[in-house]
Write an enzyme that holds these catalytic residues in place. Structure first.
Site, PDB file in Angstrom:
ATOM      1  N   SER A 195      17.172 -11.565  52.905  1.00  0.00           N
ATOM      2  CA  SER A 195      16.227 -11.938  51.847  1.00  0.00           C
ATOM      3  C   SER A 195      16.693 -13.228  51.164  1.00  0.00           C
ATOM      4  O   SER A 195      16.804 -14.259  51.845  1.00  0.00           O
ATOM      5  CB  SER A 195      16.079 -10.770  50.866  1.00  0.00           C
ATOM      6  N   HIS A 254      11.850  -3.635  53.609  1.00  0.00           N
ATOM      7  CA  HIS A 254      12.786  -4.666  53.147  1.00  0.00           C
ATOM      8  C   HIS A 254      14.174  -4.093  52.858  1.00  0.00           C
ATOM      9  O   HIS A 254      15.060  -4.811  52.386  1.00  0.00           O
ATOM     10  CB  HIS A 254      12.223  -5.304  51.870  1.00  0.00           C
ATOM     11  N   ASP A 297       7.235  -4.897  55.532  1.00  0.00           N
ATOM     12  CA  ASP A 297       7.971  -5.402  54.363  1.00  0.00           C
ATOM     13  C   ASP A 297       6.976  -5.791  53.268  1.00  0.00           C
ATOM     14  O   ASP A 297       6.099  -6.628  53.477  1.00  0.00           O
ATOM     15  CB  ASP A 297       8.787  -6.620  54.818  1.00  0.00           C
TER      16      ASP A 297
END
Lengths: 281, 281
Positions: free
Chosen positions: B150, B259, B226
């Site tokens: 991320s 995620h 996600d």
């Protein structure tokens, strides 16, 4: 019995589901997590490992930190991780909010003493209500094993030794082996069960292992660098009792490992392989 | 440069050490974690993977949740996980303590704006001070790779694309691919770097990938389920830029994954194998 899905994660091709439900056994809302491997279906129900966590844990710690889900997917095993105590605003806690009693520290016993007995019925919850719920809502077979860590290792050994045909095998990491004789156990049992130590014996693996019954397969790993080893865990008591009874306990003392999930993650694959081997028989 | 050991865990036969040190780059005490495989020694220095974590993380999340240490031990790779921002009582934070800016959200840039520039120099910290410290105190070779998740996936891609010979390979999970054009990036960059968007481009992987230079091996996994995919992560921008430049990006869109670290754990073995393969060349 209905369950509510809180959230879901795809992991290693399988599915991890976090649920809650209203428990009639512990009289509050209880949360648990279930990993189902991708091979599981109504047509292919899979064996299930119940995992009991240690002090301060919830249903989440094992799923996040143990590294078990990769192996469970490979072996086609479901894993169910319950919470470690009843929870909620009306559930009494240790008066000092200590970590080793009350919330997060149900010790897998059925409390007989006020004010604990209304909610702290974790033995019956793990033995009866939770397996019924899982069987009803997930594609699992009648083959089941049980494992756990520290307080949960104690719980797993006790549940298995008192229900030797209900589980096909048992394993534990760093279990509290002789709780009637250690500070954690004495504190918890005197509150939950009262001062009559005869009532404590039904929750002590080093005592239960001497009882007559099927010698279900048992695997234990203990870290040699565990800070709780001598005072709280006392594996020698379990080893001595097993030796007297000629109980074939597979015990592994692992040099340098501590009490953390890093230790569990290092050997969880061996535990899952052990249970898988006994599911197949 | 001295370091202080905070704690150590034996895991998979190797050693995980958590340290802190006084950083001259970010002007505060910084914490990091290092996994050294059992094969590492002065006589056998090992390659090292730098892992950059995402928003809200510290040096601990990856070590606890990614399931990477089993594979790192097998492959003989060290892993270094720094914190995600400077910390401490005199380090300024987002005025609302938001999760996406300030503490836990350094974005791996060198801030140029007051009051951020005194501490938020995470690009230089990761690129210069940390590798020097690791080389001085641990038996690592000159072979290094970088990866992250991320915000840390963004950091890894930016560090690698601006230092194509310093790292042998780069990988990322769910990276913020085009931060100059997404809410997380716009918020962070406008505060750390000011309003001149020309200054932002040096920290955007989808822009940097078009620059001339060695095409270092690059692997990306993105979860198809996600929640941040379209608004924040924008992998299509990176894919389009790579295609225009004929950059051989290995991109994998994984259906149904979210995620979380459950996603990372499912594919971290492939990433470590990828880096190991490029260490050997």
């Amino acid at each position: 019995m209905t369950i509510t899905t809180i959230n879901q994660h795809k992991v290693f091709g399988g599915n991890l589901t976090q649920c809650n439900h209203q428990s009639n056994t512990v009289n509050c809302t209880m949360r648990f997590s279930v990993f189902m491997p991708s091979s599981a279906s109504k047509e292919n129900p899979v064996p299930v490992l119940y995992w009991l966590s240690g002090l301060t844990c919830t249903d989440e710690n094992f799923m996040q930190k143990a590294g078990a889900l990769r192996v469970a997917e490979q072996l086609g095993i479901a894993i169910v991780a319950p919470d470690t105590s009843p929870r909620g605003t009306d559930v009494p806690d240790d008066s000092n909010q200590a970590y080793d009693f009350g919330l997060g520290a149900g010790f897998y016993v059925n409390a007989s003493q006020a004010p604990w007995q209304q909610h702290y019925q974790m033995y019956d919850y793990i033995r009866y209500e939770l397996p019924q719920l899982i069987t009803q809502h997930f594609p699992v077979s009648a083959q089941r094993a049980i494992s756990g860590h520290s307080m949960g290792g104690h719980g797993a050994l006790v549940l298995a030794l008192r229900n030797r045909d209900f589980y096909s095998s048992v394993s534990a990491f760093s279990p509290i082996c002789h709780p009637v004789n250690c500070p954690w156990g004495e504190k918890a049992f005197s509150h939950y069960l009262g001062d009559n130590k005869d009532d404590w014996q039904q929750y002590d693996a080093s005592i239960l292992i001497s009882k007559t019954g099927r010698q279900l397969p048992m695997l234990v790993h203990q870290g040699g660098g565990d800070e709780f080893l001598e005072q709280q865990l006392q594996p020698q008591a379990l080893l001595d009792a097993a030796k007297r009874k000629h109980y074939p306990l597979e015990f592994n003392m692992m040099d340098g490992y501590d009490h953390s999930y890093y230790f569990i993650s290092s050997f969880i694959e061996q535990h899952l392989q052990f249970h898988a081997q006994h599911f197949k028989r």
